[in-house]
Design a protein around this motif. Structure first.
Motif, mmCIF file in Angstrom:
data_model
loop_
_atom_site.group_PDB
_atom_site.id
_atom_site.type_symbol
_atom_site.label_atom_id
_atom_site.label_comp_id
_atom_site.label_asym_id
_atom_site.label_seq_id
_atom_site.Cartn_x
_atom_site.Cartn_y
_atom_site.Cartn_z
ATOM 1 N N PRO A 145 0.807 -1.223 0.000
ATOM 2 C CA PRO A 145 0.000 0.000 0.000
ATOM 3 C C PRO A 145 0.844 1.278 0.000
ATOM 4 O O PRO A 145 1.909 1.350 0.613
ATOM 5 C CB PRO A 145 -0.806 -0.111 1.309
ATOM 6 N N LEU A 146 0.296 2.286 -0.698
ATOM 7 C CA LEU A 146 0.868 3.627 -0.700
ATOM 8 C C LEU A 146 -0.262 4.638 -0.526
ATOM 9 O O LEU A 146 -1.316 4.527 -1.162
ATOM 10 C CB LEU A 146 1.574 3.936 -2.022
ATOM 11 N N SER A 147 -0.026 5.631 0.325
ATOM 12 C CA SER A 147 -0.935 6.763 0.427
ATOM 13 C C SER A 147 -0.372 7.862 -0.466
ATOM 14 O O SER A 147 0.773 8.295 -0.281
ATOM 15 C CB SER A 147 -1.043 7.249 1.871
ATOM 16 N N VAL A 148 -1.174 8.304 -1.456
ATOM 17 C CA VAL A 148 -0.666 9.255 -2.444
ATOM 18 C C VAL A 148 -1.617 10.437 -2.613
ATOM 19 O O VAL A 148 -2.814 10.341 -2.367
ATOM 20 C CB VAL A 148 -0.465 8.569 -3.812
ATOM 21 N N GLY A 149 -1.056 11.566 -3.033
ATOM 22 C CA GLY A 149 -1.854 12.757 -3.302
ATOM 23 C C GLY A 149 -0.944 13.982 -3.386
ATOM 24 O O GLY A 149 0.243 13.906 -3.076
ATOM 25 N N ALA A 150 -1.466 15.084 -3.745
ATOM 26 C CA ALA A 150 -2.782 15.158 -4.378
ATOM 27 C C ALA A 150 -2.668 14.645 -5.806
ATOM 28 O O ALA A 150 -1.695 14.930 -6.513
ATOM 29 C CB ALA A 150 -3.288 16.599 -4.373
ATOM 30 N N LEU A 151 -3.681 13.879 -6.227
ATOM 31 C CA LEU A 151 -3.660 13.311 -7.561
ATOM 32 C C LEU A 151 -3.801 14.425 -8.602
ATOM 33 O O LEU A 151 -4.563 15.368 -8.398
ATOM 34 C CB LEU A 151 -4.798 12.298 -7.697
#
Length: 270
Positions: A145-151
């Motif tokens: 898992p990766l937490s990503v942003g802002a897309l």
């Protein structure tokens, strides 16, 4: 007493028919067996990014890189995921995975980003997971898992090129970009589809955006589960039908063989 030609033909024909038809019956059975194997053989899996459905532009999301082991004689011991530097992400945070070390690599940006009023000149360009134990064994898969942003809001998809390394030093390069209207490449790169954010999720706070991303992820997972179940049911039904047809063919061949053998015995007795 001489036998006429018609009598000779009637006497010899029953004995000749079984030997001429048996190869055809065997060929039909072999063809049916090939069909069964073709229907029951699973397709190879790929390294993918989930949710596979979509994620909201301008929002934050938790994405999973799903890595199956496609070898029966080696384990997956390393995964390298490259991020698109043409559409850099200001925030990239990996979730710890038991049995794996993770390394985050950053690179300088040609065009600095502005996030929450701050200029960002560097962004994550690669994330590498390395197994500390046996890795992903044959017959298993692992999610990273990766937490990503802002897309980004100026593209409809994000492409993550990935390298999968096995314990026998083999490296599989999942780097081919899928093109619309064309067949899927042999080693497609994990691709995340981005959708326009709905009016309900147009909120500047991370909490509201994260909620929207979580809901999207849950909906995608539920949809994927339904599709998988439907596909499994269709596959089982098709296999059952093919096996039924094979049974009918074999049974008919057995009956035909018995009848012909009986005629042969009667002709020999006469």
């Amino acid at each position: 007493m001489k036998l006429t030609k018609a009598t000779q033909a009637a006497t010899t024909t029953p004995a000749a028919r079984p030997s001429s038809r048996l190869p055809r019956v065997a060929a039909a059975g072999a063809a049916a067996a090939v069909v069964v194997l073709a229907v029951s053989t699973p397709a190879f899996a790929h390294v993918t990014v989930q949710p596979e459905g979509e994620a909201a532009k301008g929002g934050y999301a938790v994405v999973d890189f799903k890595v199956p082991n496609e070898r029966d004689n080696a384990s997956t011991t390393k995964l390298e995921v490259s991020l698109d530097t043409d559409h850099p992400l200001a925030s990239v945070m990996p979730q710890p995975v038991d049995g794996w070390d993770v390394k985050v690599t950053t690179s300088k940006l040609d065009k600095p980003l502005t996030s929450h009023g701050q200029k960002i000149s560097e962004a994550v360009s690669k994330v590498t997971w390395t197994a500390t134990g046996k890795g992903i064994r044959p017959g298993y898969f692992q999610k990273f898992p990766l937490s990503v942003g802002a897309l980004p809001d100026n593209t409809d998809q994000l492409v993550f090129k990935a390298l999968q390394t096995y314990s026998n030093k083999e490296v599989v390069r999942w780097i081919e970009i899928p093109q619309k209207g064309q067949e899927e490449p042999e080693n497609p790169a994990p691709t995340l589809t981005l959708s326009d954010a709905s009016d309900a999720s147009d909120d500047d706070s991370h909490g509201s955006t994260a909620k929207g991303a979580s809901a999207t992820s849950g909906s995608s997972d539920a949809s994927a589960a339904k599709d998988t179940a439907a596909s499994s049911a269709d596959s089982s039904d098709t296999t059952a039908r093919v096996l039924g047809i094979v049974g009918i063919v074999v049974g008919a061949a057995g009956v035909a063989y018995g009848v012909l053998a009986d005629r042969r015995r009667r002709g020999a007795g006469a």
